[in-house]
Design an enzyme around this catalytic site. Sequence first.
Site, PDB file in Angstrom:
ATOM      1  CB  SER A 135       8.106  -2.083  -2.579  1.00 37.36           C
ATOM      2  OG  SER A 135       7.974  -0.684  -2.626  1.00 37.36           O
ATOM      3  CE  LYS A 161       6.176  -0.010   0.326  1.00 38.53           C
ATOM      4  NZ  LYS A 161       7.064   0.009   1.508  1.00 38.53           N
ATOM      5  CE  LYS A 163       8.096   3.023  -2.240  1.00 33.45           C
ATOM      6  NZ  LYS A 163       8.272   3.351  -0.802  1.00 33.45           N
ATOM      7  CG  ASP A 188       5.438   3.614   1.332  1.00 30.50           C
ATOM      8  OD1 ASP A 188       5.162   4.653   1.974  1.00 30.50           O
ATOM      9  OD2 ASP A 188       6.565   3.077   1.349  1.00 30.50           O
ATOM     10  CD  GLU A 213       5.333   1.734   4.105  1.00 32.65           C
ATOM     11  OE1 GLU A 213       4.867   0.774   3.443  1.00 32.65           O
ATOM     12  OE2 GLU A 213       6.545   1.949   4.217  1.00 32.65           O
ATOM     13  CG  ASP A 238       8.939   3.659   6.239  1.00 34.11           C
ATOM     14  OD1 ASP A 238       9.970   3.717   6.916  1.00 34.11           O
ATOM     15  OD2 ASP A 238       8.991   3.404   5.011  1.00 34.11           O
ATOM     16  CE  LYS A 262      11.735   0.908   5.065  1.00 32.55           C
ATOM     17  NZ  LYS A 262      11.802   2.038   4.126  1.00 32.55           N
ATOM     18  N   GLY A 290      12.135  -2.559   3.704  1.00 35.71           N
ATOM     19  CA  GLY A 290      13.398  -2.727   2.983  1.00 35.71           C
ATOM     20  C   GLY A 290      13.925  -1.395   2.506  1.00 35.71           C
TER      21      GLY A 290
END
Length: 369
Positions: A135, A161, A163, A188, A213, A238, A262, A290
């Site tokens: 990530s 992934k 951000k 995400d 996400e 999420d 998670k 995570g």
Amino acid sequence: MIIEEITLYHLSLPFVSPFRFSHGELKSHDCLIVAVKSDGLTGWGECPVFPNPCYTYETLKTASHILTDFLIPQILGKNLTSPSHCFAFWGNIRGHNMAKAGVECALWDLFAKSENLPLYKLLGGKRQRIPVGVSISLQDSLSGLLEVVESYLSMGYRRVKLKISPDFCLLPLQTIRHRYPNLLLMADANCTFTLDDINLFLALEELNLLMIEQPFAYNDILDHAKLQSLIKTPVCLDESINSPHDTRIAILLQAARAINLKVSRVGGITNALAIHHLCQEAGIKLWCGGMLESGIGRAINLHIASLPNFVFPADISASSRYFAQDIITQPFVLNSDDSTIDVPQGIGIGVEVDWDCFSRFVVSQQTFS
Ligand code: OSB
Ligand code: MG
């Protein structure tokens, strides 16, 4: 098992580089580690809560308050017949999932150790190598971004992934996609968009993203359902999924094709298993998220990720991606040939605390007996 003693540690582990996402920047992983003792065994859990109520409403202070004044006293001295039995003593405690997960995961470790089994076997997990990705934080420049992506790919990570936020989205994703046409790439948003941004999501369609996400608010499911009905790219939830009940609503509304699960966000392994089974039945694909965990939380994530409906690569990177020094004797390494990490095969969570490192990072501790 009679819960004889519980110790709560506040740990501060410096990151190799700051983690930047829409909620801010983190320079260290501050978390609570829970050690539960019974019958000569110790079970370990992690509460990977942030100092600020930005990801969930919990903070280090609230988690430590709820653990100290409610969760721990209400199970201390009790005879638990299973890890999930703790919830029978916590019926009057609303929410605070991360605080609960810290203790509940330690109980799973304890029970797995008492049965002489690796945790994943107790959970019904099958796989012993978990496909993983990385990530990537928000970056200052596109050239810097490409360098970061390149460096992770050269280490062997095969899923990225990114951000994203309203001012760091289309161009960065286009840039990565242009350079790596076949990369497993996803984004995400950590809640930074609204349905008014629909044109952006339509523009992202041609980038062949694995999923998007949590584009919308942390407590929204309805608008995510609307978005999923308008785009082909899978929507992944999420922040919005905190319980099996939330999961049932998301399934009913067809709000997502994937869920980032998670353990800490949903209050522990008991709820994670329930969500896993609900999603499996509904055809919703999972992957293990995570929270920048230490080796203890990372081990727990690997065990849960061995269940069959975890189909996309996990946000579980090698210890060295986060820390120069982890707190366990055998830090996690990436199998660079297939972008996987091994599930620990020892009993319980299968990792040993490295006390030298551990004690260097302890900010404070308190024992209850
Ligand atoms: O939104 O998935 C997230 C880290 C902290 C809080 C929220 C998130 C993340 C990550 C990093 O994306 C996952 C990891 O590498 O542990
Ligand atoms: Mg996320």
